[in-house]
Design a protein around this motif. Structure first.
Motif, mmCIF file in Angstrom:
data_model
loop_
_atom_site.group_PDB
_atom_site.id
_atom_site.type_symbol
_atom_site.label_atom_id
_atom_site.label_comp_id
_atom_site.label_asym_id
_atom_site.label_seq_id
_atom_site.Cartn_x
_atom_site.Cartn_y
_atom_site.Cartn_z
ATOM 1 N N ARG A 99 1.037 -1.068 -0.174
ATOM 2 C CA ARG A 99 0.011 -0.080 0.052
ATOM 3 C C ARG A 99 0.899 1.262 0.028
ATOM 4 N N LEU A 103 -7.823 11.010 -3.682
ATOM 5 C CA LEU A 103 -8.063 9.904 -3.123
ATOM 6 C C LEU A 103 -7.274 8.657 -3.597
ATOM 7 N N ASP A 110 -6.594 -2.505 -2.779
ATOM 8 C CA ASP A 110 -6.806 -3.833 -1.684
ATOM 9 C C ASP A 110 -6.178 -4.860 -2.335
ATOM 10 N N TYR A 149 -15.874 5.694 -0.260
ATOM 11 C CA TYR A 149 -15.218 4.706 0.706
ATOM 12 C C TYR A 149 -14.002 4.282 0.144
ATOM 13 N N LYS A 185 -9.474 5.848 0.430
ATOM 14 C CA LYS A 185 -8.780 6.640 1.356
ATOM 15 C C LYS A 185 -8.153 8.219 0.703
ATOM 16 N N SER A 204 -8.798 15.020 4.292
ATOM 17 C CA SER A 204 -10.051 14.241 4.574
ATOM 18 C C SER A 204 -10.270 13.787 3.238
ATOM 19 N N TRP A 205 -11.388 12.834 3.433
ATOM 20 C CA TRP A 205 -11.969 12.146 2.252
ATOM 21 C C TRP A 205 -13.108 13.385 1.866
#
Length: 319
Positions: free
Chosen positions: A73, A87, A91, A256, A258, A263-264
């Motif tokens: 990551r 953003l 995964d 949803y 990161k 911040s988002w």
């Protein structure tokens, strides 16, 4: 009473002998399997061992995958920072699909090997498989193939052992293939990520035959927004909807994910401003109730008053 039970047992043995002989099982093999007493609850024994092993294998695979994700990551985050991203999403779940399925098949195979190690249990399975075989074309074809493969086996004990464990070896080999398939998928997955920049949506796809590219926000066809509530069988889920459909039908989901920095909500406000400036059409989500009051109440509890006011503008909540 004892004589009656003995007579029933003898009758069952003779029925089994006739059924086995009818399927072409040789007399030495029939005598061998009928020399053992029947055993019950074999399915439960195999199932318990298989479940125990499947839990261990699955937990190991999930822990291993999470460690790979944690190790890779930071590299994705470095790429997102270099691209001036707002953003990002990454995964390591795709390799788990074939890996977990392979682990399940191997667990069942090992459960069969472990639970059917006693000769009496193997004989019980051998008799049950042949005498209770459903009269279907595929089942009978499979039985014929299995017996044909053992035509040259002269040792009755080895004949039964090979026959009973033949499905287990097949499951073991199939499970190994799925585990092997998870390796190239893992190699592709470490290169698969998404970055949401002020200019557009950059996606590095899972499959190697698709080209990584940047999709400008200005090329978006439309944006669906909403707040979805799902409730079924005691499970409740509330989801923010912000679905950007681009001109080439690529769909970006910046919810949803990161934040690269800040911040988002900071990143979403920048993306939303770019889309509005480009004149992209916004429309309520087309499935179910696009703005379910239960979902909106859940978001109000989740965010602070200031954050909820910003979220309301981004997702176009009704007043």
């Amino acid at each position: 009473m004892g004589g009656q039970e003995a007579g029933l047992e003898v009758g069952a043995r003779e029925d089994s002998r006739a059924a086995l002989a009818q399927e072409g099982v040789s007399a030495p093999v029939v005598d061998h399997v009928l020399s053992y007493n029947r055993v019950g609850s074999l399915d439960a024994a195999v199932g318990l061992v298989a479940v125990f092993l499947a839990v261990i294998f699955s937990a190991t695979l999930i822990i291993f995958a999470r460690r790979i994700e944690a190790a890779t990551r930071p590299d994705v985050l470095d790429i997102a920072v270099h691209m001036d991203g707002l953003l990002y999403a990454y995964d390591f779940s795709a390799p788990l699909i074939p890996a977990l399925f392979g682990a399940f098949l191997i667990s069942v195979a090992l459960g069969m090997f472990a639970a059917l190690s006693p000769a009496s249990w193997r004989s019980t399975v051998f008799i049950a498989f042949i005498t209770k075989l459903k009269q279907k074309r595929f089942s009978r074809w499979l039985l014929g193939r299995m017996l044909a493969r053992l035509a040259g086996e002269t040792d009755p004990a080895r004949f039964v052992r090979r026959f009973v464990f033949m499905p287990a070896w097949f499951l073991m080999a199939t499970g190994g293939l799925f585990l092997a398939l998870s390796v190239p998928v893992a190699m592709w997955e470490v290169r698969a990520f998404e970055v949401f920049t002020p200019e557009g949506y950059y996606v590095s796809p899972l499959f190697p035959w698709s080209t990584p590219r940047l999709h400008p926000w200005a090329s978006a066809a439309y944006v669906e927004t909403g707040c979805s509530h799902y409730s079924r069988k005691g499970r409740t889920d509330n989801s923010m909807i912000y679905r950007v459909t681009l001109a080439d039908r690529t769909v970006a989901y910046p919810t949803y994910v990161k934040p690269v920095r800040g911040s988002w909500l900071d990143g979403m406000e920048t993306i939303d401003k770019t889309l509005r400036s480009a004149g992209v059409r916004f429309t309520p989500w087309s499935l179910n109730d696009p703005y379910d009051p239960r979902c909106i109440r859940a978001m109000r509890r989740k965010f602070s008053a200031d954050e909820f006011a910003r979220l309301r503008r981004i997702l176009r909540f009704p007043n």
